[in-house]
Design an enzyme around this catalytic site. Sequence first.
Site, PDB file in Angstrom:
ATOM      1  N   ILE A  71       0.838  -1.199   0.000  1.00  0.00           N
ATOM      2  CA  ILE A  71       0.000   0.000   0.000  1.00  0.00           C
ATOM      3  C   ILE A  71       0.868   1.242   0.000  1.00  0.00           C
ATOM      4  O   ILE A  71       0.624   2.191  -0.745  1.00  0.00           O
ATOM      5  CB  ILE A  71      -0.964  -0.005   1.208  1.00  0.00           C
ATOM      6  CG1 ILE A  71      -1.968  -1.155   1.094  1.00  0.00           C
ATOM      7  CG2 ILE A  71      -1.708   1.326   1.298  1.00  0.00           C
ATOM      8  CD1 ILE A  71      -2.896  -1.294   2.283  1.00  0.00           C
ATOM      9  N   ASP A  97       8.926   2.753   8.575  1.00  0.00           N
ATOM     10  CA  ASP A  97       8.743   1.302   8.565  1.00  0.00           C
ATOM     11  C   ASP A  97       9.658   0.701   9.635  1.00  0.00           C
ATOM     12  O   ASP A  97      10.405   1.422  10.316  1.00  0.00           O
ATOM     13  CB  ASP A  97       9.029   0.701   7.182  1.00  0.00           C
ATOM     14  CG  ASP A  97       8.066  -0.440   6.875  1.00  0.00           C
ATOM     15  OD1 ASP A  97       7.945  -1.348   7.727  1.00  0.00           O
ATOM     16  OD2 ASP A  97       7.442  -0.439   5.803  1.00  0.00           O
ATOM     17  N   GLN A 167       2.410   4.786  18.926  1.00  0.00           N
ATOM     18  CA  GLN A 167       2.291   5.721  17.807  1.00  0.00           C
ATOM     19  C   GLN A 167       1.419   6.924  18.175  1.00  0.00           C
ATOM     20  O   GLN A 167       1.691   8.053  17.754  1.00  0.00           O
ATOM     21  CB  GLN A 167       1.738   4.995  16.576  1.00  0.00           C
ATOM     22  CG  GLN A 167       2.713   3.966  16.020  1.00  0.00           C
ATOM     23  CD  GLN A 167       2.227   3.302  14.744  1.00  0.00           C
ATOM     24  OE1 GLN A 167       1.061   3.376  14.404  1.00  0.00           O
ATOM     25  NE2 GLN A 167       3.134   2.649  14.039  1.00  0.00           N
ATOM     26  N   ASN A 186      -5.817  -2.899   9.644  1.00  0.00           N
ATOM     27  CA  ASN A 186      -6.950  -3.587  10.268  1.00  0.00           C
ATOM     28  C   ASN A 186      -6.578  -4.171  11.633  1.00  0.00           C
ATOM     29  O   ASN A 186      -5.431  -4.559  11.838  1.00  0.00           O
ATOM     30  CB  ASN A 186      -7.434  -4.708   9.346  1.00  0.00           C
ATOM     31  CG  ASN A 186      -8.081  -4.138   8.099  1.00  0.00           C
ATOM     32  OD1 ASN A 186      -8.856  -3.203   8.163  1.00  0.00           O
ATOM     33  ND2 ASN A 186      -7.718  -4.689   6.955  1.00  0.00           N
ATOM     34  N   ASP A 215     -14.379   0.706   0.868  1.00  0.00           N
ATOM     35  CA  ASP A 215     -15.664   0.002   0.772  1.00  0.00           C
ATOM     36  C   ASP A 215     -16.685   0.856   0.014  1.00  0.00           C
ATOM     37  O   ASP A 215     -17.460   0.338  -0.798  1.00  0.00           O
ATOM     38  CB  ASP A 215     -16.182  -0.306   2.182  1.00  0.00           C
ATOM     39  CG  ASP A 215     -15.148  -1.006   3.030  1.00  0.00           C
ATOM     40  OD1 ASP A 215     -14.711  -2.100   2.643  1.00  0.00           O
ATOM     41  OD2 ASP A 215     -14.763  -0.451   4.077  1.00  0.00           O
ATOM     42  N   ARG A 218     -15.912   0.619  -3.580  1.00  0.00           N
ATOM     43  CA  ARG A 218     -16.314  -0.701  -4.069  1.00  0.00           C
ATOM     44  C   ARG A 218     -17.808  -0.753  -4.335  1.00  0.00           C
ATOM     45  O   ARG A 218     -18.259  -1.330  -5.345  1.00  0.00           O
ATOM     46  CB  ARG A 218     -15.914  -1.771  -3.048  1.00  0.00           C
ATOM     47  CG  ARG A 218     -14.421  -2.066  -2.995  1.00  0.00           C
ATOM     48  CD  ARG A 218     -14.052  -2.879  -1.764  1.00  0.00           C
ATOM     49  NE  ARG A 218     -12.654  -3.327  -1.817  1.00  0.00           N
ATOM     50  CZ  ARG A 218     -11.990  -3.864  -0.796  1.00  0.00           C
ATOM     51  NH1 ARG A 218     -12.604  -4.006   0.374  1.00  0.00           N
ATOM     52  NH2 ARG A 218     -10.732  -4.246  -0.937  1.00  0.00           N
ATOM     53  N   HIS A 243     -15.214  -1.619   9.245  1.00  0.00           N
ATOM     54  CA  HIS A 243     -14.529  -2.075   8.024  1.00  0.00           C
ATOM     55  C   HIS A 243     -14.249  -3.563   8.201  1.00  0.00           C
ATOM     56  O   HIS A 243     -13.144  -3.993   8.522  1.00  0.00           O
ATOM     57  CB  HIS A 243     -13.234  -1.299   7.820  1.00  0.00           C
ATOM     58  CG  HIS A 243     -12.405  -1.810   6.673  1.00  0.00           C
ATOM     59  ND1 HIS A 243     -12.867  -1.835   5.380  1.00  0.00           N
ATOM     60  CD2 HIS A 243     -11.157  -2.331   6.627  1.00  0.00           C
ATOM     61  CE1 HIS A 243     -11.934  -2.337   4.591  1.00  0.00           C
ATOM     62  NE2 HIS A 243     -10.889  -2.657   5.327  1.00  0.00           N
TER      63      HIS A 243
END
Length: 405
Positions: A71, A97, A167, A186, A215, A218, A243
Amino acid sequence: HLVPVGVFCPGHLHVDTAKMTKASATQVQKAAVIVAAAAAGVAATLVTQTVLKLRQKKPLKVLITGAAGQIGYALCPMVASGRMLGPDQPVILHLLDIEPAKNALEGVRMELLDAAYPLLQGVSAFTDVEAAAQGVDIAVMVGGYPRKAGEERKDVMAKNVSIYRSQAAALARGAAKGVKVVVVANPANTNALILKEHTAGGIPAENITCLTRLDHNRAISQVAERTGSHNTDVSNVIIWGNHSSTQYPDVNHGTVNGKPIRAAVANDAWLNGEFITTVQQRGAAIIKARGLSSALSAASSVCDHVRNWVLGTPRGQWVSMGVVSDGSYGVAPGLVFSYPVTCSGGKWNIVQGLKLDDASRALLRATEKELLEEKELALQCLAEKAAAPATPAPTPAPSVPAPST
């Protein structure tokens, strides 16, 4: 009177020189050269003015966690080219990362520099969240701990609690005032909830959201394909809730070219059945088809989410965003719940007054129930973490999104 012109535009002059004297034709040709030069000068001036405007506009700092992953790799060039914040907004990218992905992250940074994006005024790679969060205006939280084979739901939740707590603290301490946060990893809604719980007093709750625009998009694409329309012809679908596979894709208030979706589709059985399950399970279908989770569509939807939040939604249209519930439509306050929202002036507002039939209410209650269960589990993990001796936070896997994206 010398120029019987058929078509004229800057840089292109068409004349019928056969009907002129040689001297007249020469004059016209000279005039054409002058006009073309003037047009080129105007174009050069416009380009110069645009460049100066870009340099004068303050760049926005965008944090992308999990930036070395799929992503992140798809998202970075979209942000750098103006897809997220507009064609006149310079950006500085902060890419984060984990240490094992450091070399891959550096490769992403190198490619962004090599692409020479006009809007990209800086790009830095980090493996330390405190450093990465400094001064950021937009935070896209792609990184998280995905569920692996054999792991219990509570184990995964406990790991994400630790990751998002650290974070959250880094963002609360270092991010710019008014930072806007969108959680992608997620379970997105509950990760956003954890983030909210640990930035209290540092980041306003309304500035923490999660991604359900994927979503939403979609749902639009399914309706467009079914009706033979373009996706831009479809408006005001809604994603309610989580979600996850309990989300409720609602078309009862949407239109296709101004016509109610139910009338345009003319197939309630499909809308009440296959359409809903297709949207709910699209992420799993993509994994089955390509062996990898959604990346390109997720990145594009992140850009849509932030762009509308920052720049506003078109008049008469709404989008779906996971936001902190204020109790609207009977949803428990405090949950991060997907609602229809309009955006203006950098703020979102839940669309009020939509009528829900009994079937819709039942589906809202089902997805709310799942979110309440996730919240209870997250709070339990937080309490256990607080009671346990201090231990280092688990190593996240920010470059690997959870498989239901």
